[in-house]
Design a protein around this motif. Structure first.
Motif, PDB file in Angstrom:
ATOM      1  N   ALA A 129       0.810  39.987  -2.966  1.00  0.00           N
ATOM      2  CA  ALA A 129       1.520  38.969  -2.172  1.00  0.00           C
ATOM      3  C   ALA A 129       2.984  39.358  -1.993  1.00  0.00           C
ATOM      4  N   ALA A 177       3.063  41.834   0.669  1.00  0.00           N
ATOM      5  CA  ALA A 177       2.806  41.152   1.947  1.00  0.00           C
ATOM      6  C   ALA A 177       4.079  40.483   2.448  1.00  0.00           C
ATOM      7  N   LEU A 178       4.868  39.964   1.510  1.00  0.00           N
ATOM      8  CA  LEU A 178       6.131  39.323   1.875  1.00  0.00           C
ATOM      9  C   LEU A 178       7.078  40.350   2.507  1.00  0.00           C
ATOM     10  N   GLY A 180       5.917  41.049   5.888  1.00  0.00           N
ATOM     11  CA  GLY A 180       6.231  39.901   6.746  1.00  0.00           C
ATOM     12  C   GLY A 180       7.674  39.946   7.215  1.00  0.00           C
ATOM     13  N   ASN A 185       8.007  42.564   9.741  1.00  0.00           N
ATOM     14  CA  ASN A 185       7.438  42.049  10.993  1.00  0.00           C
ATOM     15  C   ASN A 185       8.453  41.150  11.719  1.00  0.00           C
ATOM     16  N   LEU A 186       9.135  40.301  10.942  1.00  0.00           N
ATOM     17  CA  LEU A 186      10.156  39.408  11.512  1.00  0.00           C
ATOM     18  C   LEU A 186      11.267  40.224  12.180  1.00  0.00           C
ATOM     19  N   GLU A 193      20.269  24.218   5.856  1.00  0.00           N
ATOM     20  CA  GLU A 193      19.029  23.478   5.553  1.00  0.00           C
ATOM     21  C   GLU A 193      19.316  21.985   5.413  1.00  0.00           C
ATOM     22  N   LEU A 243      19.640  20.499   8.781  1.00  0.00           N
ATOM     23  CA  LEU A 243      18.319  20.332   9.409  1.00  0.00           C
ATOM     24  C   LEU A 243      17.606  19.103   8.843  1.00  0.00           C
ATOM     25  N   LEU A 261      16.180  15.992  10.816  1.00  0.00           N
ATOM     26  CA  LEU A 261      14.813  15.511  10.569  1.00  0.00           C
ATOM     27  C   LEU A 261      14.793  13.986  10.439  1.00  0.00           C
ATOM     28  N   VAL A 277      15.104  12.529  13.838  1.00  0.00           N
ATOM     29  CA  VAL A 277      13.852  12.756  14.592  1.00  0.00           C
ATOM     30  C   VAL A 277      12.791  11.740  14.170  1.00  0.00           C
ATOM     31  N   GLY A 332       4.043  35.400   3.511  1.00  0.00           N
ATOM     32  CA  GLY A 332       3.724  36.781   3.847  1.00  0.00           C
ATOM     33  C   GLY A 332       2.237  37.055   3.932  1.00  0.00           C
ATOM     34  N   THR A 391       0.684  35.602   6.990  1.00  0.00           N
ATOM     35  CA  THR A 391       1.057  36.411   8.171  1.00  0.00           C
ATOM     36  C   THR A 391       0.137  37.627   8.291  1.00  0.00           C
ATOM     37  N   LEU A 409       5.992  36.038  10.784  1.00  0.00           N
ATOM     38  CA  LEU A 409       6.570  35.282   9.670  1.00  0.00           C
ATOM     39  C   LEU A 409       7.899  34.749  10.184  1.00  0.00           C
ATOM     40  N   THR A 410       8.083  33.408  10.108  1.00  0.00           N
ATOM     41  CA  THR A 410       9.315  32.869  10.704  1.00  0.00           C
ATOM     42  C   THR A 410      10.334  32.412   9.670  1.00  0.00           C
ATOM     43  N   LEU A 424      10.884  31.558   5.031  1.00  0.00           N
ATOM     44  CA  LEU A 424      10.197  31.396   3.742  1.00  0.00           C
ATOM     45  C   LEU A 424      10.453  30.052   3.071  1.00  0.00           C
ATOM     46  N   THR A 425      11.495  29.345   3.479  1.00  0.00           N
ATOM     47  CA  THR A 425      11.695  27.987   2.951  1.00  0.00           C
ATOM     48  C   THR A 425      11.232  27.012   4.041  1.00  0.00           C
ATOM     49  N   MET A 484      12.594  24.574   5.755  1.00  0.00           N
ATOM     50  CA  MET A 484      13.468  24.401   6.916  1.00  0.00           C
ATOM     51  C   MET A 484      13.644  25.722   7.682  1.00  0.00           C
ATOM     52  N   ALA A 485      13.716  26.831   6.943  1.00  0.00           N
ATOM     53  CA  ALA A 485      13.839  28.136   7.608  1.00  0.00           C
ATOM     54  C   ALA A 485      12.593  28.400   8.450  1.00  0.00           C
ATOM     55  N   MET A 488      10.605  27.075  15.874  1.00  0.00           N
ATOM     56  CA  MET A 488      10.996  26.278  17.053  1.00  0.00           C
ATOM     57  C   MET A 488      11.317  27.133  18.289  1.00  0.00           C
ATOM     58  N   THR A 535       7.395  17.528   5.397  1.00  0.00           N
ATOM     59  CA  THR A 535       7.915  16.656   6.459  1.00  0.00           C
ATOM     60  C   THR A 535       8.634  17.443   7.560  1.00  0.00           C
ATOM     61  N   GLU A 536       8.943  18.727   7.291  1.00  0.00           N
ATOM     62  CA  GLU A 536       9.630  19.540   8.305  1.00  0.00           C
ATOM     63  C   GLU A 536       8.788  19.719   9.562  1.00  0.00           C
ATOM     64  N   LEU A 595      10.032  18.418  12.952  1.00  0.00           N
ATOM     65  CA  LEU A 595      10.909  19.220  13.817  1.00  0.00           C
ATOM     66  C   LEU A 595      10.082  20.055  14.795  1.00  0.00           C
TER      67      LEU A 595
END
Lengths: 207, 255
Positions: free
Chosen positions: A45, A48-49, A52, A55-56, A110, A113, A117, A120, B107, B110, B137-138, B140-141, B143-144, B150, B169-170, B173
């Motif tokens: 894992a 994989a991270l 990832g 990939n980003l 965060e 955001l 939220l 929203v 990860g 993904t 992968l957009t 890891l937290t 909100m991130a 989005m 709850t995110e 958004l």
């Protein structure tokens, strides 16, 4: 080879899954092999991270190459990713510079955001009656209002005891009953999903 | 005494799993599964199927969001349903100019979504359509992850968003972004806070076990129909057991 590989994948998945499942029921016999397999899974894992994140970076690198107005976000992302990797690489994951990056950028963004939220959710709650004009929508909104009013002391009035009692009853009886019903469905769905993978009829690993 | 109770607990747990497994295999292998399964109408799936057809015709994209569940724990179950939905979407949109795009916050998920897309296109004989950057992968937290997903909803001509996985709850958004983009949002999660939020913010929320029925509703194979039958039977068994337990407790037969 094209046929052998998927079958091998499936056999590995079925055997590993069976050992891990048995490890939960008979930890004395299968606990050792279970923890070894989970340890391997955690290492995989972590790789994989890394893939990832790679990939980003590729996705946003491609976006910069395309002529779109939104590629400024991609430039910011790649720049901050590069700077963060350099800083954390030099300072270490718990070093003072790494924590400064985390506390000065990640946390405020965060938290902001989270504030968005909240707005929203209030807006969506207010819009719910136009979205679903049904009797149960009204019941939902009245319940929300009762719970909110019963949860906080009101301006100049303070706490209203009957509302607090209603709030407690709503939270402890109907809400718990409903939540248990939903969780029962989720638990059975999870068991079914796990068993489909365990017997190899569902192969999310490309088998 | 504790050891005996623990062993009994383990044996009962294993028997429960074996019962579930036995029922799935029975319906999978018996003639019952060949008969058409009568499914109650879930509006979310019928709207979703229609939207997939419209997306193909209009040359628009489907966005499948798989959440940020970790497959090493219980949260992974919902993400696996998301992968099933991804497979069905990729097949349904195989004629479309724009293949589906997936976002996730873990990860492993993904990598699995890339693998699902690859094996789907391979089985359709259209490997040239496979692009690993369509599974992203957009963040890891929580909100991130939401902040990273989005822009995909806004920028990629999305006609429908399917959220299937573990969210918090995110997700509000993300559904709000879908709403602003005037795209349909079908959403289900294993998390209760996310389900509460989805009830308010999503066009078509999937509550409780509805998400796990996705495979059967989208025609993902006999195993999905068989496991849906198993869930129905075991649910009634559990309901009866809970009611009997409550009555016995009311009569003070049980402590």
């Amino acid at each position: 080879m094209k046929k052998i590989l998927p079958i091998t994948n499936a056999i590995i998945a079925v055997i590993s899954g069976s050992f891990i499942l048995l490890g939960y029921f008979f930890p004395g016999v299968f606990g050792g092999i279970q923890s070894t397999l989970i340890g391997w899974a955690i290492i995989l894992a972590a790789f994989a991270l890394l893939l990832g994140i790679f990939n980003l970076a590729i996705v946003h690198w491609k976006k910069i190459g395309s002529e779109k107005s939104s590629n400024i976000n991609s430039i910011v992302l790649l720049t901050s990713m590069f700077i963060t990797i350099v800083i954390v690489g030099i300072s270490g994951p718990t070093g003072s510079w790494s924590l400064w990056v985390f506390n000065s950028f990640q946390v405020p963004v965060e938290v902001s955001l989270l504030a968005v939220l909240a707005v929203v959710l209030v807006y969506a709650g207010a819009r719910l009656l136009t979205r679903r004009p049904k009797w149960y929508t009204i019941l939902f909104l009245v319940t929300v209002l009762l719970v909110l009013l019963g949860s906080v002391p009101l301006f100049l009035i303070g706490e209203i005891t009957p509302l607090s009692i209603v709030r407690d009853w709503l939270a402890q009886v109907p809400a718990i009953a409903g939540a248990r019903g939903l969780l029962l469905g989720v638990a059975l769905g999870t068991v079914a999903t796990g068993l489909r993978i365990l017997i190899g009829v569902d192969r999310p690993y490309g088998g | 005494m504790d050891q005996v109770l623990s062993l009994l607990n383990s044996i009962l747990g294993l028997l429960f799993i074996l019962l579930c497994l036995g029922l799935i295999l029975f319906y999978l292998l018996s003639d019952h599964s060949r008969a058409k399964l009568n499914l109650r109408g879930i509006q979310a799936f019928s709207h979703f199927k229609r939207e997939v057809d419209l997306a193909v015709e209009a040359g628009k994209r489907l966005h499948i969001s798989l959440g940020r569940g970790n497959i090493n724990d219980l949260q992974g179950g919902a993400a696996f349903i998301g992968l099933t939905i991804l497979d069905r979407c990729a097949r349904a949109a195989s004629n479309s100019d724009r293949p589906p795009v997936t976002t996730s916050g873990d990860g492993v998920i993904t990598i699995l979504s890339q693998d699902t897309l690859r094996s789907t296109y391979r089985s359709l004989g259209t490997m040239e359509r496979y692009d690993p950057t369509n599974a992203r992968l957009t963040g890891l937290t929580p909100m991130a992850y939401a902040a990273g997903a989005m822009p995909t909803i806004h920028d990629e001509q999305i006609s429908a968003n399917i959220f299937a996985g573990h969210f918090g709850t995110e997700i509000a958004l993300l559904t709000e972004a879908g709403e602003r983009n005037r795209s349909l949002t079908v959403a289900g999660s294993d998390s209760l806070p996310a389900q509460a939020v989805l009830y308010v913010t999503s066009d078509e929320p999937l509550l409780g076990e509805e998400l796990y029925a996705a495979g059967a509703y989208l025609g993902a194979g006999a195993a999905h129909s068989a496991s849906l039958r198993m869930q129905d039977i075991v649910r009634w068994v559990l309901v009866v057991a809970i009611v009997i337990g409550a009555i016995l407790k009311l009569l003070r037969i049980l402590p």
